[in-house]
Scaffold this active site. Structure first.
Site, mmCIF file in Angstrom:
data_model
loop_
_atom_site.group_PDB
_atom_site.id
_atom_site.type_symbol
_atom_site.label_atom_id
_atom_site.label_comp_id
_atom_site.label_asym_id
_atom_site.label_seq_id
_atom_site.Cartn_x
_atom_site.Cartn_y
_atom_site.Cartn_z
ATOM 1 N N ASP A 20 -0.596 15.528 0.721
ATOM 2 C CA ASP A 20 -1.175 14.059 0.272
ATOM 3 C C ASP A 20 -2.545 14.214 0.397
ATOM 4 O O ASP A 20 -3.016 14.069 1.771
ATOM 5 C CB ASP A 20 -0.420 12.971 0.568
ATOM 6 C CG ASP A 20 -1.012 11.651 0.270
ATOM 7 O OD1 ASP A 20 -1.848 11.692 -0.493
ATOM 8 O OD2 ASP A 20 -0.805 10.589 0.983
ATOM 9 N N ASP B 150 -6.208 10.816 -4.714
ATOM 10 C CA ASP B 150 -5.073 10.667 -4.205
ATOM 11 C C ASP B 150 -3.910 11.384 -4.803
ATOM 12 O O ASP B 150 -3.345 11.039 -5.888
ATOM 13 C CB ASP B 150 -4.666 9.093 -4.126
ATOM 14 C CG ASP B 150 -3.462 8.669 -3.391
ATOM 15 O OD1 ASP B 150 -3.283 9.776 -2.397
ATOM 16 O OD2 ASP B 150 -2.976 7.568 -3.214
#
Ligand SMILES: *[C@@H]1O[C@H](CO)[C@@H](O)[C@H](O)[C@H]1NC(C)=O
Ligand SMILES: *[C@@H]1O[C@H](CO)[C@@H](O)[C@H](O)[C@H]1NC(C)=O
Ligand SMILES: *[C@@H]1O[C@H](CO)[C@@H](O)[C@H](O)[C@H]1NC(C)=O
Ligand SMILES: *[C@@H]1O[C@H](CO)[C@@H](O)[C@H](O)[C@H]1NC(C)=O
Ligand SMILES: *[C@@H]1O[C@H](CO)[C@@H](O)[C@H](O)[C@H]1NC(C)=O
Ligand SMILES: *[C@@H]1O[C@H](CO)[C@@H](O)[C@H](O)[C@H]1NC(C)=O
Length: 403
Positions: A275, A101
């Site tokens: 992201d 992440d």
């Protein structure tokens, strides 16, 4: 950010470990394999994932976890499409499967496999507050983390209790370390160094390679710490400076403009984020409407995605992402959900579903798009915290017909 179901942690207290991490890195860069795991357990999962982001923008990120969307009641079993890497912790070490992440910066374990302290671990008296709802906590330990051949001493979080992970152990937070400010307790203004900081104080770069995926589980990605892996991209890497616009500037945020075809404006030059922890490409609602109008897509209630007929898909033009001085072509195939997986999202086998979706807010909010990993499956990406920039390059998969 990881948009992924419901997470709950019980408060705990730990013993602090002072001092700086010991770094033992021999060769650089080191790389770690990334596996894709597709598990969309039913209708509306992707919608929930998208909706979760809407409520999240006002919430300070902690431990990479965003609010589960109470308004629509995300079930605890919700699982989406995500990328994971295996990281060894402790001595003797245990392997943990973590979500990769770049949209959050705290690394933590303990969701599925229980963490057992070894003789290399030290606990701390610190906790990380997961600041949604009434707040939950992850304790901090200080232990040996092994990435590829490299071994570092790193503070990581250990969740006491969590639900919704289905075989996943936590999150590998690769975002900018500033994002950890405000997450720690008792010292609320302290920054927790990320693995990238500790591992590569010199370069603090992470290169990420994903490939388009149309099967349920495959290891086809790679993360390289300390620099880009030239075997994974074609041409040159073009860097864009991190945006100064808030709140995108708390993340790996950049400015970009998107056109449909060469000239039809979809998204005006604006700030958003890159992201790996978000599945789709999300655009501000007004931009999505323009895209919908341009493509003729209709909203599909079953899947929560935009839907095209195969005939419309044949006429679908590329999207062009104008980032820094470069233009990245996102082909029609890149815009489509893998058709062999239509069944997983309750879609009909003959329809084409688009992976461009709604961010839930209008443009002008300082975070008007998310280039999620469906974007990163088409372009190699480099997250550079030291030089404050994000780079992209084409790959052998940029124009691949996989969809
Ligand atoms: C952590 O807290 C315990 C109990 O309050 C205390 O005994 C211990 O000294 C603390 N450790 C550190 C490193 O601050
Ligand atoms: C998918 O998720 C469900 C629960 O949401 C779980 O029971 C199942 O084992 C998962 N499947 C895979 C292949 O991970
Ligand atoms: C760690 O503990 C194990 C037993 O649990 C022991 O065999 C080993 O020698 C210890 N290692 C170190 C570095 O202390
Ligand atoms: C963390 O954020 C606070 C409030 O924005 C700020 O005052 C503080 O300097 C920051 N901490 C660090 C170490 O940058
Ligand atoms: C909290 O952390 C900040 C940043 O590391 C540091 O400057 C400050 O002295 C710390 N405050 C306390 C009370 O430890
Ligand atoms: C939708 O597209 C048509 C052309 O395809 C254009 O004339 C119209 O203005 C567009 N409407 C909106 C709301 O963008």
């Amino acid at each position: 950010m990881v948009l992924f179901g419901l997470f709950i942690f019980a408060p705990v207290v730990y013993v602090i470990a002072a001092g700086h991490p010991v770094i033992k890195i021999r060769d650089s860069p080191i790389s770690l394999q990334i596996a894709a795991r597709l598990n969309v357990t039913g209708a509306a999962n992707l919608v929930q994932v998208t909706k979760a982001l809407q409520s999240s923008k006002t919430v300070k990120v902690a431990a990479g976890i965003f609010a589960s969307d109470r308004r629509i009641g995300v079930p605890a079993t919700n699982a989406a499409v995500l990328y994971t890497a295996n990281v060894e912790v402790g001595s003797p070490s245990t392997s943990y499967t973590l979500i990769v992440d770049t949209g959050s910066s705290n690394t933590w374990i303990g969701a599925s496999k229980q963490y057992t302290p070894t003789n290399s671990s030290k606990s701390t008296n610190e906790t990380v507050a997961v600041s949604y709802g009434s707040g939950f906590f992850v304790s901090i330990i200080y232990d040996t983390v092994t990435l590829g051949r490299a071994c570092i001493r790193q503070s990581i979080g250990v969740a006491d209790f969590s639900i919704g992970f289905n075989g996943l152990d936590g999150i590998l937070g690769l975002g900018p370390d500033d994002l950890t400010n405000g997450t720690l307790s008792p010292n609320n203004t302290k920054i927790i160094p990320t693995i990238t900081d500790v591992c590569y104080i010199q370069s603090r770069e992470v290169g990420i390679s994903f490939e388009p995926t149309n099967s349920l589980s495959i290891t086809n990605g790679e993360m390289s710490f300390g620099g880009a892996d030239e075997r994974k991209y074609t041409g040159r890497i073009t860097y864009a400076p991190l945006t100064s616009t808030s709140p995108a500037n708390e993340y790996f945020g950049i400015d970009q403009r998107i056109t449909y075809g060469r000239s039809s404006l979809i998204l005006t030059h604006t700030a958003g984020i890159v992201d790996t922890g978000t599945t789709l490409v999300l655009l501000a609602s007004d931009a999505l409407k323009t895209y919908q109008n341009a493509t003729g897509a209709v909203f599909d209630d079953e899947t929560g995605l935009l839907r095209l007929t195969t005939e419309q898909f044949d006429n679908l033009k590329s999207l062009f992402f104008h980032i820094g001085n470069a233009v990245f072509e996102f082909t029609a195939n890149a815009q489509a959900w893998p058709r062999s997986l239509n069944g997983m999202i309750n879609g009909s086998p003959d329809a084409v579903y688009l992976i461009i979706n709604d961010l839930g807010t209008e443009t002008g909010q300082g975070l008007d798009f998310v280039n999620g990993y469906v974007f990163l499956e088409r372009f190699y990406s480099v997250f550079d915290s030291r030089k404050q920039r994000v780079g992209f390059a084409t790959t052998p998969y940029t124009y691949a017909e996989t969809n």
